[in-house]
Design a protein around this motif. Structure first.
Motif, mmCIF file in Angstrom:
data_model
loop_
_atom_site.group_PDB
_atom_site.id
_atom_site.type_symbol
_atom_site.label_atom_id
_atom_site.label_comp_id
_atom_site.label_asym_id
_atom_site.label_seq_id
_atom_site.Cartn_x
_atom_site.Cartn_y
_atom_site.Cartn_z
ATOM 1 N N UNK A 1 5.875 12.522 -7.480
ATOM 2 C CA UNK A 1 5.402 11.242 -7.030
ATOM 3 C C UNK A 1 5.505 10.982 -5.667
ATOM 4 N N UNK A 2 6.304 11.791 -5.013
ATOM 5 C CA UNK A 2 6.806 11.349 -3.648
ATOM 6 C C UNK A 2 6.267 12.301 -2.587
ATOM 7 N N UNK A 3 5.633 11.925 -1.396
ATOM 8 C CA UNK A 3 5.173 12.535 -0.373
ATOM 9 C C UNK A 3 6.315 12.770 0.675
ATOM 10 N N UNK B 1 15.703 8.974 -6.255
ATOM 11 C CA UNK B 1 14.912 9.571 -7.636
ATOM 12 C C UNK B 1 15.015 8.374 -8.342
ATOM 13 N N UNK B 2 16.081 7.541 -8.511
ATOM 14 C CA UNK B 2 16.183 6.353 -9.532
ATOM 15 C C UNK B 2 15.122 5.341 -8.979
ATOM 16 N N UNK B 3 14.831 5.351 -7.525
ATOM 17 C CA UNK B 3 14.094 4.339 -6.906
ATOM 18 C C UNK B 3 12.550 4.604 -7.339
ATOM 19 N N UNK B 4 12.442 5.848 -7.060
ATOM 20 C CA UNK B 4 11.103 6.371 -7.245
ATOM 21 C C UNK B 4 10.645 6.106 -8.910
ATOM 22 N N UNK B 5 11.544 6.568 -9.699
ATOM 23 C CA UNK B 5 11.293 6.082 -11.124
ATOM 24 C C UNK B 5 10.945 4.569 -11.250
ATOM 25 N N UNK B 6 11.514 4.023 -10.714
ATOM 26 C CA UNK B 6 11.425 2.480 -11.032
ATOM 27 C C UNK B 6 9.990 2.184 -10.353
ATOM 28 N N UNK C 1 0.784 -1.260 -0.075
ATOM 29 C CA UNK C 1 -0.014 -0.121 -0.049
ATOM 30 C C UNK C 1 1.035 1.257 0.117
ATOM 31 N N UNK C 2 2.154 1.370 0.393
ATOM 32 C CA UNK C 2 2.921 2.198 0.796
ATOM 33 C C UNK C 2 4.287 1.815 0.814
ATOM 34 N N UNK C 3 5.249 2.729 0.291
ATOM 35 C CA UNK C 3 6.807 2.361 0.186
ATOM 36 C C UNK C 3 7.034 3.545 1.200
ATOM 37 N N UNK D 1 4.176 6.521 -2.330
ATOM 38 C CA UNK D 1 5.557 6.599 -1.869
ATOM 39 C C UNK D 1 5.883 7.786 -0.955
ATOM 40 N N UNK D 2 6.390 7.328 -0.055
ATOM 41 C CA UNK D 2 6.591 8.492 1.284
ATOM 42 C C UNK D 2 8.052 8.407 1.543
ATOM 43 N N UNK D 3 8.745 9.648 1.728
ATOM 44 C CA UNK D 3 10.231 9.717 2.284
ATOM 45 C C UNK D 3 10.193 10.565 3.426
ATOM 46 N N UNK D 4 11.449 10.133 4.140
ATOM 47 C CA UNK D 4 11.871 10.942 5.265
ATOM 48 C C UNK D 4 13.129 11.007 5.437
#
Ligand SMILES: Nc1ncnc2c1ncn2[C@@H]1O[C@H](COP(=O)(O)OP(=O)(O)OP(=O)(O)O)[C@@H](O)[C@H]1O
Ligand SMILES: [Mg+2]
Length: 211
Positions: free
Chosen positions: A161-163, A115-120, A98-100, A133-136
């Motif tokens: 695409x990233x929150x 960036x590469x990971x999110x693109x994939x 449901x989320x990464x 897609x969540x990042x911190x």
């Protein structure tokens, strides 16, 4: 909800964060299953230390994604720690999630890897809206004069695409100790800064407060 803690880079704090978030959820009386898909088995090792020391509550862990899927209905949250070395396993775990959740240390190299990971992930996701897609920022410098964390945040905000979650985990001994001693940062230092940071992050990811 199924959450994968993942990153293309090693050593960004995936297992530390999965361990502490899992225990945070348990402490909030949510039923949580940890899934350790990393051949290094770091999360399982930390949970084994916890079990050997007799610390309660115990966090259920499996290394089998299929069995986790079969028992998904028994849990409120599934938390998956996946190694960076096996790309196929990583993307398979991402597929059903449901989320990464991506821990990003403050550096340019980590921004590029994210960036590469999110693109994939976006390629794989196609026109679906899951996983989110969540990042911190993890391991932020404790010195306010160091601007790298702010710069990394600005760079992450530019990635489509990233929150970006605002709560940051700083570089703290409590996170290291928590892992090696089999205790969450709350259990180690309930009023410590690491516990407060973890709380804020967990609320941003899962919502709700600890009970
Ligand atoms: N916020 C933090 N403050 C201090 N130390 C941290 C923090 N987060 C992680 N660490 C330390 O960084 C190291 C790497 O963390 P961890 O093993 O969780 O990363 P990982 O992404 O799971 O690594 P791998 O890719 O090898 O699985 C560990 O020694 C851990 O204790
Ligand atoms: Mg790990």
């Amino acid at each position: 909800m199924r959450t994968v803690v993942a990153n293309l880079k090693g050593g960004t704090g995936k297992s530390t964060v999965a361990f502490n978030l899992g225990l945070w959820l348990l402490e909030g009386r949510r039923r949580v299953l940890a899934v350790d898909l990393d051949p290094q088995c770091t999360l399982s090792d930390a949970l084994e230390v916890r079990q050997e020391e007799g610390f309660e509550p115990a966090l259920d862990v499996t290394s089998d994604l299929e069995s986790a899927q079969a028992h998904e209905g028994d849990y409120d949250e599934i938390l998956i720690d996946v190694g960076a070395s096996d790309m196929a396993a990583l993307m398979a775990a991402v597929e059903g999630a449901d989320r990464v959740l991506i821990p990003v240390p403050p550096s340019q190299a980590d921004v590029w890897a994210t960036y590469r990971f999110v693109t994939r992930i976006l390629e794989q996701r196609g026109n679906r809206n899951r996983p989110e897609i969540l990042a911190f920022i993890n391991r932020a410098d404790t010195h306010t004069a160091v601007r790298e964390s702010d710069e990394t945040c600005s760079a992450l905000e530019q990635i489509e695409g990233v929150r970006l979650l605002q709560p940051r985990l700083k570089q703290r001994m409590a996170f290291r100790r928590s892992f090696s001693e089999g205790l969450s940062v709350h259990e180690l230092e309930p009023r410590g800064k690491a516990a407060a940071e973890l709380d804020a992050l967990a609320v941003a990811v899962f919502g709700g407060r600890r009970q």
